[in-house]
Scaffold this active site. Structure first.
Site, PDB file in Angstrom:
ATOM      1  N   GLU A  12       0.844  -1.193   0.000  1.00  0.00           N
ATOM      2  CA  GLU A  12       0.000   0.000   0.000  1.00  0.00           C
ATOM      3  C   GLU A  12       0.881   1.247   0.000  1.00  0.00           C
ATOM      4  O   GLU A  12       1.791   1.364   0.813  1.00  0.00           O
ATOM      5  CB  GLU A  12      -0.926  -0.005   1.225  1.00  0.00           C
ATOM      6  CG  GLU A  12      -1.859  -1.200   1.214  1.00  0.00           C
ATOM      7  CD  GLU A  12      -3.105  -0.979   2.059  1.00  0.00           C
ATOM      8  OE1 GLU A  12      -3.664   0.127   2.030  1.00  0.00           O
ATOM      9  OE2 GLU A  12      -3.495  -1.936   2.743  1.00  0.00           O
TER      10      GLU A  12
HETATM   11  C1  LIG Z   1      -5.386 -10.066   7.696  1.00  0.00           C
HETATM   12  C2  LIG Z   1      -4.333  -9.001   7.586  1.00  0.00           C
HETATM   13  C3  LIG Z   1      -4.320  -8.154   6.506  1.00  0.00           C
HETATM   14  C4  LIG Z   1      -3.346  -7.182   6.375  1.00  0.00           C
HETATM   15  N1  LIG Z   1      -3.277  -6.454   5.232  1.00  0.00           N
HETATM   16  C5  LIG Z   1      -2.220  -5.654   5.020  1.00  0.00           C
HETATM   17  C6  LIG Z   1      -1.981  -5.120   3.730  1.00  0.00           C
HETATM   18  O1  LIG Z   1      -2.700  -5.440   2.771  1.00  0.00           O
HETATM   19  N2  LIG Z   1      -0.923  -4.275   3.562  1.00  0.00           N
HETATM   20  C7  LIG Z   1      -0.082  -3.969   4.590  1.00  0.00           C
HETATM   21  O2  LIG Z   1       0.865  -3.195   4.398  1.00  0.00           O
HETATM   22  N3  LIG Z   1      -0.277  -4.497   5.831  1.00  0.00           N
HETATM   23  C8  LIG Z   1      -1.305  -5.356   6.041  1.00  0.00           C
HETATM   24  N4  LIG Z   1      -1.452  -5.971   7.256  1.00  0.00           N
HETATM   25  C9  LIG Z   1      -0.578  -5.557   8.371  1.00  0.00           C
HETATM   26  C10 LIG Z   1       0.827  -6.188   8.339  1.00  0.00           C
HETATM   27  O3  LIG Z   1       0.717  -7.554   8.076  1.00  0.00           O
HETATM   28  C11 LIG Z   1       1.467  -5.966   9.688  1.00  0.00           C
HETATM   29  O4  LIG Z   1       1.496  -4.580   9.972  1.00  0.00           O
HETATM   30  C12 LIG Z   1       2.910  -6.487   9.798  1.00  0.00           C
HETATM   31  O5  LIG Z   1       3.090  -7.703   9.128  1.00  0.00           O
HETATM   32  C13 LIG Z   1       3.236  -6.629  11.270  1.00  0.00           C
HETATM   33  O6  LIG Z   1       4.575  -7.029  11.477  1.00  0.00           O
HETATM   34  P1  LIG Z   1       5.148  -7.019  12.967  1.00  0.00           P
HETATM   35  O7  LIG Z   1       6.542  -7.496  12.912  1.00  0.00           O
HETATM   36  O8  LIG Z   1       4.877  -5.717  13.594  1.00  0.00           O
HETATM   37  O9  LIG Z   1       4.223  -8.069  13.768  1.00  0.00           O
HETATM   38  P2  LIG Z   1       4.026  -9.639  13.589  1.00  0.00           P
HETATM   39  O10 LIG Z   1       4.027  -9.998  12.160  1.00  0.00           O
HETATM   40  O11 LIG Z   1       2.831  -9.983  14.395  1.00  0.00           O
HETATM   41  O12 LIG Z   1       5.333 -10.258  14.240  1.00  0.00           O
HETATM   42  C14 LIG Z   1       5.427 -10.552  15.626  1.00  0.00           C
HETATM   43  C15 LIG Z   1       5.917 -11.980  15.799  1.00  0.00           C
HETATM   44  O13 LIG Z   1       5.945 -12.275  17.206  1.00  0.00           O
HETATM   45  C16 LIG Z   1       5.559 -13.618  17.400  1.00  0.00           C
HETATM   46  N5  LIG Z   1       5.132 -13.759  18.795  1.00  0.00           N
HETATM   47  C17 LIG Z   1       3.965 -13.388  19.360  1.00  0.00           C
HETATM   48  N6  LIG Z   1       3.973 -13.677  20.675  1.00  0.00           N
HETATM   49  C18 LIG Z   1       5.177 -14.229  20.942  1.00  0.00           C
HETATM   50  C19 LIG Z   1       5.782 -14.735  22.132  1.00  0.00           C
HETATM   51  N7  LIG Z   1       5.145 -14.705  23.296  1.00  0.00           N
HETATM   52  N8  LIG Z   1       7.037 -15.248  22.044  1.00  0.00           N
HETATM   53  C20 LIG Z   1       7.699 -15.278  20.857  1.00  0.00           C
HETATM   54  N9  LIG Z   1       7.176 -14.800  19.714  1.00  0.00           N
HETATM   55  C21 LIG Z   1       5.930 -14.279  19.751  1.00  0.00           C
HETATM   56  C22 LIG Z   1       4.474 -13.820  16.381  1.00  0.00           C
HETATM   57  O14 LIG Z   1       4.301 -15.196  16.104  1.00  0.00           O
HETATM   58  C23 LIG Z   1       4.993 -13.025  15.184  1.00  0.00           C
HETATM   59  O15 LIG Z   1       5.741 -13.842  14.315  1.00  0.00           O
HETATM   60  C24 LIG Z   1      -2.389  -6.994   7.396  1.00  0.00           C
HETATM   61  C25 LIG Z   1      -2.395  -7.842   8.494  1.00  0.00           C
HETATM   62  C26 LIG Z   1      -3.331  -8.856   8.587  1.00  0.00           C
HETATM   63  C27 LIG Z   1      -3.236  -9.839   9.718  1.00  0.00           C
END
Ligand SMILES: Cc1cc2nc3c(=O)[nH]c(=O)nc-3n(C[C@H](O)[C@H](O)[C@H](O)COP(=O)(O)OP(=O)(O)OC[C@H]3O[C@@H](n4cnc5c(N)ncnc54)[C@H](O)[C@@H]3O)c2cc1C
Ligand SMILES: *[C@@H]1O[C@H](CO)[C@@H](O)[C@H](O)[C@H]1NC(C)=O
Ligand SMILES: *[C@@H]1O[C@H](CO)[C@@H](O)[C@H](O)[C@H]1NC(C)=O
Ligand SMILES: *[C@@H]1O[C@H](CO)[C@@H](O)[C@H](O)[C@H]1NC(C)=O
Ligand SMILES: *[C@@H]1O[C@H](CO)[C@@H](O)[C@H](O)[C@H]1NC(C)=O
Length: 495
Positions: A91
């Protein structure tokens, strides 16, 4: 294994471990490099780890709860198709700045498809079937556009004080446009909930209008449909600093999968991280990258408790829910061709299977549809059997297209809200949270640092937000480790 830094740390850990009921055998530090544990291997955790590694801090350990990296970017096999249960679009493309995720997608030659919503006025269905007249639907879309322009103007004229923020709904009222007919509600849902996964009543005007993702990176969005998955952008970053074997699989011992962090003990001298399987890891610092939804549960127990300013900030932000339901049919009964990819269903119940996408362009010949629900509908659907959801959807499709249509052969209903490692899909900025409090969500507490899309300075909720947040949080930690600049620089209130 992450090594301890000095004797003082060893002593502190010794005391902590007696409390935990473990006896520690004393180990000595192998070098003076401060060591870091990263909790979570989603985009932000991997991006933070790479930034640390690039700065020479290679003594890191990534603990990930699931059996894979990528987190909320997650492809799956659906009836022979590789589809995205999580993030799907890049996006913010086509603007003055280049979205770093777009650069990666180009680099990887990911298969992406421009999403064109321009022809919705010819593709909006009535509750009991048949299309709205184009002029009627266009009038509704135009009225919503006007209200959005008004709201954006209003937002820019408000000061940044929290008491000047209003909800997107309040701005709609001020523009004398409160959607209340099925078609106006469908158009409103498309313009708001389809992006933020929460209704205008909840969402902060000031912090979403205008939205930096679109103003900085451009208005275009590209749908990823590639057998390697959108998650290959996470692998792309990971492979720049983690060792892989000749089959390109990550074999680096600094990444540990299936490690559910349950406790983080922190003191002035170091941290101890305990996982569900009873392992204990020690480090100088910890970077927590789990979602704001997870932080709002007790999955990870912080010892001592996080300070109340931190808890208050974290618990006020919203984790929204966005459910992408994929369906497959024996044959197509919907229009295909240019200008038909997206269609709306206008029902008296707002958000009831409103947004549809036919995937003929992305998956030719697969006869696949994608319908999106959010928020309360997502919670409801996650709690019922998929067969019940399928029955509801078939009823809606029969209302739209007639009773002759075939039954879906397959359905996929991702359940992000019920999953204890996510507790929803992405953060949304609710009314009542000031910029000051938002910055506190990101602020470190002693040796405990935070990252994740919900900590992104401008792009919370997005893949690029997670990527950039990882870099920013890692740089804050690097400043502390290398320059002894360890105090969080929060802007004064109301600036
Ligand atoms: C259905 C959906 C649609 C989306 N659509 C879009 C889109 O079209 N475009 C876009 O840009 N963004 C989109 N997003 C948002 C985007 O996916 C997220 O903003 C981004 O991937 C988040 O990354 P992160 O590293 O912050 O979190 P996460 O990907 O949640 O990474 C955190 C990690 O921590 C791990 N974890 C959790 N608890 C623990 C624990 N206690 N111990 C060890 N590990 C743990 C989890 O398993 C995970 O792997 C979407 C998300 C979803 C779910
Ligand atoms: C919004 O602001 C722009 C630029 O100042 C102006 O041209 C436009 O008329 C305004 N629109 C509304 C609906 O207030
Ligand atoms: C590397 O590739 C070769 C040939 O493709 C294979 O025989 C070997 O087992 C591989 N080694 C590893 C460590 O995967
Ligand atoms: C569909 O649009 C593309 C790109 O705009 C164009 O090249 C193509 O000819 C169009 N196809 C039809 C059938 O109109
Ligand atoms: C818009 O959608 C209608 C109905 O599906 C379709 O017939 C028409 O060709 C589309 N127009 C454009 C410009 O793509």
């Amino acid at each position: 294994m992450v090594n301890m830094i000095n004797r003082a740390v060893v002593a502190a850990f010794f005391i902590s471990n007696i409390v935990l009921g473990f006896v520690l055998t004393e180990t000595t530090a192998s070098d003076q490099t401060p060591s870091v544990i990263i909790v979570g291997a989603g985009m932000s955790g991997i991006s933070a780890a790479k930034t640390l590694s690039d700065a020479g801090i290679k003594d890191i350990l990534i603990l990930e709860a699931t059996d894979r990296i990528g987190g909320r970017i997650h492809k799956t096999n659906f009836a022979g198709l590789s589809v995205e249960m999580g993030a799907n679009w890049v996006e913010g493309v086509g603007g003055s700045e280049v979205n770093p995720i777009w650069t990666m997608a180009k680099n990887l030659k990911l298969k992406t498809y421009h999403s064109d919503y321009d022809n919705l006025s010819s593709n909006t269905y009535k509750q009991k079937g048949g299309l709205y007249k184009k002029s009627v639907a266009q009038a509704s879309l135009d009225r919503a556009d006007e209200a959005t322009t008004f709201s954006t103007n209003l937002s820019l004229s408000l000061s940044v004080h929290r008491d000047e923020d209003i909800s997107v709904l309040a701005a709609q009222r001020l523009s004398n446009h409160v959607p209340s007919t099925p078609i106006d509600m469908a158009v409103d849902y498309y313009g708001n909930d389809y992006e933020f996964a929460e209704p205008p009543r909840v969402t902060s005007l000031q912090n979403t209008r205008p939205l930096p993702t679109f103003t900085n990176y451009g208005e275009d969005v590209y749908f990823v449909a590639d057998p390697r998955g959108y998650e290959s952008v996470v692998h792309f970053v990971a492979k720049q600093f983690l060792t892989t074997n000749n089959a390109s699989l990550i074999t680096d011992p600094r990444l540990k999968l299936n490690k559910v962090v349950r406790e983080i003990r922190y003191s002035r001298s170091g941290v101890i991280v305990k996982t569900e399987d009873g392992s204990i890891y020690r480090a100088g610092y910890v970077m927590v990258s789990t979602s704001i939804g997870v932080l709002q549960t007790k999955l990870i127990n912080f010892q001592p408790d996080l300070p109340s300013w931190k808890i208050m900030a974290m618990y006020q932000f919203d984790m929204s829910i966005y459910t992408k339901i994929f369906l497959k049919f024996p044959y197509k009964f919907w229009p295909t061709g240019n200008g038909t990819e997206f269609f709306l269903y206008a029902h008296e119940r707002r958000g009831y299977y409103t947004i549809w996408q036919q995937l003929e362009m992305e998956y030719p010949g697969a006869n696949a549809l994608l319908v999106t629900v959010t928020d309360d509908e997502s919670r409801r659907i996650e709690q019922q059997p998929d067969s019940a959801t399928k029955a509801e959807i078939m009823k809606v499709l029969r209302d739209m297209f007639g009773n002759h249509i075939p039954e879906a052969t397959d359905i996929l209903v991702p359940k992000w809200w019920s999953n204890r490692f996510f507790k929803g899909t992405f953060s949304n900025w609710p009314i009542g949270v000031s910029r000051y409090e938002f910055d506190q969500i990101r602020a470190q507490v002693g040796r405990v640092y935070f990252t994740g899309e919900h900590t992104s300075e401008h792009y919370n909720g997005y893949v690029h937000g997670a990527y950039l947040a990882g870099i920013d949080s890692a740089n804050m930690m690097i400043n502390c480790i290398k320059k002894k600049m360890c105090k969080f620089q929060n802007l004064p209130k109301g600036t």
